[in-house]
Design a protein around this motif. Sequence first.
Motif, PDB file in Angstrom:
ATOM      1  N   GLY A 207       0.792  -1.233   0.000  1.00 13.83           N
ATOM      2  CA  GLY A 207       0.000   0.000   0.000  1.00 13.83           C
ATOM      3  C   GLY A 207       0.821   1.278   0.000  1.00 13.83           C
ATOM      4  O   GLY A 207       0.264   2.379   0.083  1.00 13.83           O
ATOM      5  N   ASP A 210       0.030   3.658  -2.919  1.00 15.01           N
ATOM      6  CA  ASP A 210      -1.262   4.325  -2.703  1.00 15.01           C
ATOM      7  C   ASP A 210      -1.154   5.398  -1.622  1.00 15.01           C
ATOM      8  O   ASP A 210      -1.718   6.489  -1.735  1.00 15.01           O
ATOM      9  N   GLU A 290       3.514   7.642  -8.993  1.00 14.35           N
ATOM     10  CA  GLU A 290       3.886   7.888  -7.588  1.00 14.35           C
ATOM     11  C   GLU A 290       5.408   7.870  -7.421  1.00 14.35           C
ATOM     12  O   GLU A 290       5.937   8.370  -6.430  1.00 14.35           O
TER      13      GLU A 290
END
Length: 329
Positions: A207, A210, A290
């Motif tokens: 994660g 994210d 990202e």
Amino acid sequence: MTYHAADDRYAKAQFRRAGTSGLDFPALSFGLWQKFGTDHPYEKNRATVLRAFDLGITHFDNADRYGPPHRAAQQFFGRVLRQDLAPYRDELILTTKAGNPIGASPYLKGGSRKSLLGSLDHSLRDLGTDYVDIFYSHSPDPTTPLEETVGALVSAVQQGKTLYVGISNYPTDRAHEAAQLLRRAGVPLLVHQPRYSLFDRRPEENGLLDLAAADGFGLVVYSPLAQGLLTGKYLDGIPAGARAENSAFLSPDAIDDDYRRRASALNKIAEARGQSLAQLALQWVLRRPEVTSAIVGASSAEQLEHNVQALSFAPLTAEELALIDEALT
Ligand SMILES: NC(=O)c1ccc[n+]([C@@H]2O[C@H](COP(=O)([O-])OP(=O)(O)OC[C@H]3O[C@@H](n4cnc5c(N)ncnc54)[C@H](OP(=O)(O)O)[C@@H]3O)[C@@H](O)[C@H]2O)c1
């Protein structure tokens, strides 16, 4: 010889914004973890660093630990800064990290205020600069309150010793906590530095990718070539002088049948694209928005030049990404 940076250094360079900050990083950064200590020739390493800057690499990643011995890589970089790069200091992102052990003393390890700020002062002296651009907590320290570690990062900014702060190797929940504490203190987390490559996809699974998007920090990923395993160099054994032959951080045992099967399959996909395995591996980590930058290492200017060429290939297609997933099973 007096160094003049290449006039065209920004002509082809690609920059990417770190999260919701205002700071741009080069898509590829350069790290001095290994082979930049006193055990390698100064002139060769100086040439590699200067070539990096000529290729538009403005971000140099360092830490108090890098050498050998500890601190030597920063002392090396300080010498290059003094000799060559000082006129370009405003064009450089220089980083350091503290908190991983560099000695037996309890003040030479961990996330205490004493350890972090003491190390930063020492690093500034080694680098010969008044400030770094990013100061990192190198690893989480479960024995120290996160408030104390974060407080030291905030103080470093307030004291003008760093412009931004980062964390490295923090698990996702601890990274979120650190980001929240930093935001409350008015010093937003700029970047997290995790390991990420075709051979280590944990930031997708845990994660972290994210979280970076949600919390607004960038990811500056390290070992995108899995220390060289994601280049063609180990497909036919271990070449003389390669990291798997001479580094405590990459065991020759990593070059086994399973490795050869997966690396050969990936290499075939790269060949079909007219590129090398290294170039495919770098494009692959950079496919994620990202990821602000991938920090590569290189033991020669030639390796670096080869790696920078990765940026000139067409993006990976959905079909190619599916083939890559298959090759990794
Ligand atoms: N935050 C952390 O805890 C942490 C941890 C590790 C690294 N880092 C940072 O990330 C940086 C990069 O890590 P890394 O050095 O593991 O990165 P990497 O890019 O995965 O591996 C670099 C190594 O691969 C080999 N290589 C690179 N390009 C090549 C090419 N084109 N052909 C053949 N071999 C090639 C070279 O090793 P040889 O030629 O010696 O075989 C080179 O030193 C470090 O310097 C450091 O700044 C941070």
